[in-house]
Design an enzyme around this catalytic site. Structure first.
Site, PDB file in Angstrom:
ATOM      1  N   GLU A 101       0.859  -1.184   0.000  1.00 48.87           N
ATOM      2  CA  GLU A 101       0.000   0.000   0.000  1.00 48.87           C
ATOM      3  C   GLU A 101       0.888   1.225   0.000  1.00 48.87           C
ATOM      4  O   GLU A 101       1.942   1.237   0.648  1.00 48.87           O
ATOM      5  CB  GLU A 101      -0.901   0.016   1.249  1.00 48.87           C
ATOM      6  N   ASN A 114     -12.164  -3.306   0.839  1.00 49.07           N
ATOM      7  CA  ASN A 114     -11.103  -3.369   1.841  1.00 49.07           C
ATOM      8  C   ASN A 114     -11.688  -3.085   3.210  1.00 49.07           C
ATOM      9  O   ASN A 114     -12.079  -1.948   3.472  1.00 49.07           O
ATOM     10  CB  ASN A 114     -10.021  -2.332   1.551  1.00 49.07           C
ATOM     11  N   GLU A 115     -11.759  -4.077   4.021  1.00 47.65           N
ATOM     12  CA  GLU A 115     -12.249  -3.952   5.403  1.00 47.65           C
ATOM     13  C   GLU A 115     -13.355  -2.889   5.555  1.00 47.65           C
ATOM     14  O   GLU A 115     -13.320  -2.049   6.450  1.00 47.65           O
ATOM     15  CB  GLU A 115     -11.106  -3.730   6.397  1.00 47.65           C
TER      16      GLU A 115
HETATM   17  O1  AHR Z   1      -2.061  -1.485   6.792  1.00 49.08           O
HETATM   18  C1  AHR Z   1      -2.462  -0.220   7.191  1.00 49.08           C
HETATM   19  C2  AHR Z   1      -3.964  -0.049   7.151  1.00 49.08           C
HETATM   20  O2  AHR Z   1      -4.555  -0.899   8.075  1.00 49.08           O
HETATM   21  C3  AHR Z   1      -4.649  -0.388   5.875  1.00 49.08           C
HETATM   22  O3  AHR Z   1      -4.657   0.651   4.978  1.00 49.08           O
HETATM   23  C4  AHR Z   1      -6.039  -0.692   6.283  1.00 49.08           C
HETATM   24  O4  AHR Z   1      -6.656  -1.589   5.423  1.00 49.08           O
HETATM   25  C5  AHR Z   1      -5.876  -1.185   7.693  1.00 49.08           C
HETATM   26  O5  AHR Z   1      -6.726  -0.559   8.558  1.00 49.08           O
END
Ligand code: AHR
Length: 669
Positions: free
Chosen positions: A46, A398-399
């Site tokens: 990321e 994503n989550e």
């Molecule tokens: O890994 C850091 C962050 O943690 C990511 O962006 C997110 O998906 C999670 O909350």
């Protein structure tokens, strides 16, 4: 809960087992082994902690397109990180314009007006002047310090490219150079801006003397007015020497891990801070001057120079499967800073726009896998990759907070992808925690839709990993597979890493249900870190590897495709002791991982009776030390694995030292 059941039988899912695996496993008795995912250990990437811009992406110029703005960061504007310079008592002006940009996606550009070019004085009243005044060239220009600093060494070469157009009647002479902070020229080339339309100019600079604070300078040395944009400087040597490429040393560290997959581009970056900030893959491909830059949810800026093409290319270059994650048509639930008053929270793409959005998801699969005759396959080919990328996995969401809006949109996307591309393995999401409301609801959605794989995330204390090492033994073998897409214990000490290793033996043991796992976050730039515990810390010149990196690498480079029970005998009542045995049918190697998360040595008994032939000498790689030991820029190798050999037999004992992960590799061929 439906998801859990007793681990009695193993159902082989269709997702990750190749049909011919059994025929390759003559060395083990089938009774003692079961197939596990051969994609189990990969990487999560990321752009957090300046992992991409200023990090893995090798671009040296910061704010190369003049697109920085207060939306990225309240202190920033279009000229941030650029300094207007007028050496030799020259004068003129510099301003930002948007009237006729290189491309509408890239609206801001700089206009440099050189009105008077002076001379560099050598003396004042007969007295020599300090070298800070007498060095360099006179002119009107701009200079950029890069992301923190730019480090150059004698003999290195750099590729410069920028867009410019002549705005005055006469052409303008422009020196492109690398300079030290005093204005000493380390490398330079003269160009003449003589085209009245935007034109790409290039130069290659060879450094005659290096400096740790090199600056990129564009200096007009004749009178006239020019427009400038997308000013880019790359080291000649990038990873695999790809143009618009990656920093070679960092990319090599990732390649060395031999990850089976790379998930990208995040994380929270995927669903973004509000609908307008979602990561939209189509805006990240094509010539860099046509990509849509935007704010990074982590408080800085995304050039998307490292975009989808570069991610896919990198995966291919290191033999990892791409796992792109696309927004589930909802923004991050923390959008607008929901934790503060006034946040907007999760926002959803209106239903009437969903068909268009779904098409965007389908187009990605065509872009990656379609023939060159298809609309999107043709774009991939035009970028330089006519062969398909062989995309197998697509993540959606994503989550996210599992709201009715999410559920409706996720269902629409899931159904459309499976209808058009039934062989694509779709990865859904189960919220940001290992349990709780979103987790339950996320799994309920997965169970209802029979989603192929579901992404779990959790950042926890090391003790949680130790006490939950049997979590996946209880999972339903007939439900969705698990992708543990983000996990870590809170810390980069050896104890954290060993606790992660202990937990990973449980992932391997359950490799029939845990199809993939990736530690997060991956990269963190010194001084620019938003997330405290990360796998690799780097600066512009160097890096250090955490114990967590070594544990991940020991697992990913020692993965197998079969799990073999009853090889490791240990004290099962002791939660600080864990082990796993896998067999790799490609190499024919037995791989034992023995973990001791305690302060005393622990005994393991190893029984290789399940294997017909075994070598008498094994390779041992061990990471061990003090629980609190950690690496740093000052002490980069305080904790590092050590490799040796030992004699082994069909039955042997092994004493694992306190706080250790030991990998024993034994040949059967
Ligand atoms: O890994 C850091 C962050 O943690 C990511 O962006 C997110 O998906 C999670 O909350």
């Amino acid at each position: 809960m439906i998801r859990y059941c007793q681990l009695t039988t193993f159902v082989i899912g269709s997702i990750f087992f190749s049909a011919n695996t059994f025929s390759q496993t003559k060395n083990i008795s089938p009774a003692g082994s079961r197939m596990i995912s051969s994609d189990i250990f990969g990487l999560f990437f990321e752009d957090i902690n300046y992992a991409a811009d200023g990090g893995l992406y090798a671009e040296l110029v910061q704010n190369r397109s003049f697109e920085y703005s207060p939306t990225d960061n309240k202190q920033w504007q279009a000229l941030s990180f650029w300094e207007y310079i007028t050496p030799g008592f020259s004068y003129g002006s510099l301003q930002i314009e948007t009237n006729t940009p290189v491309h509408p996606n890239n609206p801001h550009y700089a206009v440099l007006n050189s009105e008077h070019v002076g001379t560099v004085p050598q003396q004042n009243n007969g007295q020599p002047l300090p070298s800070s005044i007498t060095t360099g060239r006179p002119g009107v220009g701009i200079k950029n310090p890069g992301f923190g600093n730019i480090i150059t060494k004698k003999g290195e070469r750099f590729h410069v490219a920028f867009f410019a157009k002549q705005l005055s009647v006469q052409p303008v002479d422009l020196f492109v150079s690398l300079q030290d902070p005093k204005g000493n020229i380390l490398a330079e080339q003269k160009l003449t801006i003589d085209k009245k339309e935007w034109n790409k100019y290039t130069a290659t600079l060879s450094v005659t003397a290096g400096h740790d604070s090199t600056q990129v300078v564009l200096l007009a040395t004749s009178k006239g007015k020019i427009a400038l944009d997308v000013i880019s400087v790359f080291p000649e040597h990038t990873f695999k020497n790809r143009p618009n490429g990656l920093r070679a040393d960092l990319a090599q560290l990732l390649a060395d891990m031999k990850p089976s997959f790379i998930r990208f581009p995040g994380g929270c970056l995927v669903h973004g801070d509000g609908l307008g900030n979602m990561y939209r893959w189509k805006t990240t491909i094509g010539p860099i001057e046509q990509r849509t830059e935007q704010k990074n949810i982590w408080g800085y800026h995304q050039t998307v120079g490292l975009g989808y093409y570069e991610y896919f290319q990198f995966c291919e270059d290191i033999g990892a499967k791409p796992l792109p994650v696309l927004p589930a048509a909802v923004s991050c639930q923390n959008s607008g800073g929901t934790w503060r008053i006034g946040g907007t929270g999760q926002r959803a793409i209106p239903l009437e726009e969903m068909q268009e959005y779904i098409q965007e998801v389908l187009d990605l699969i065509e872009w990656a896998n379609g023939p060159v005759t298809s609309t999107w396959g043709a774009k991939r080919a035009a970028a330089g990759h006519p062969a398909p990328f062989n995309l197998q996995y697509v993540g959606i969401g994503n989550e996210d907070k599992i709201t009715p809006e999410f559920e409706q949109r996720f269902t629409m996307i899931n159904n459309a992808v499976k209808a058009k591309y039934p062989n694509i393995i779709l990865v859904g999401t189960s919220g940001p925690f290992h349990s709780g409301e979103d987790f339950e609801k996320g799994w309920a959605v997965a169970n209802q839709l029979k989603v192929d794989v579901i992404d779990e995330h959790y950042y926890v204390q090391p003790e949680w990993l130790i006490s939950n090492q049997y979590r996946y033994d209880k999972y339903n073998r007939n439900a969705s597979k698990v992708y543990l897409g983000e996990y870590a214990s809170w810390g980069n000490k050896l104890y954290n890493a060993i606790a992660e290793g202990l937990y990973m033996t449980g992932l391997e043991r359950n490799g029939d249900v845990v199809s993939m796992a990736s530690y997060a976050p991956l990269l963190a730039k010194d001084q620019f870190t938003q997330w405290k515990t990360d796998m690799i810390f780097f600066s512009n010149s160097t890096y250090y590897l955490t114990p967590n990196y070594y544990v991940q690498k020991l697992f990913s480079t020692n993965a197998g495709d079969h799990y073999v029970d009853k090889v490791i005998v240990k004290n099962n009542a002791d939660s600080l002791q864990a082990g796993s045995c896998v067999y790799d049918s490609k190499t024919g190697d037995i791989i034992l991982k023995l973990v001791n998360a305690g302060k005393q040595a622990r005994q393991f008994q190893l029984n290789l009776a399940a294997f017909k032939k075994t070598a008498s000498v094994a390779t041992v790689t061990q990471l061990s030390g003090d629980a609190d030991a950690e690496n740093s820029f000052r002490s980069a190798n305080a904790v590092a694995p050590v490799t040796s050999t030992i004699n082994v037999s069909k039955k042997f004992n092994y004493e694992s030292p306190a706080m250790s992960l030991t990998v024993i590799r034994i040949k059967t061929k």
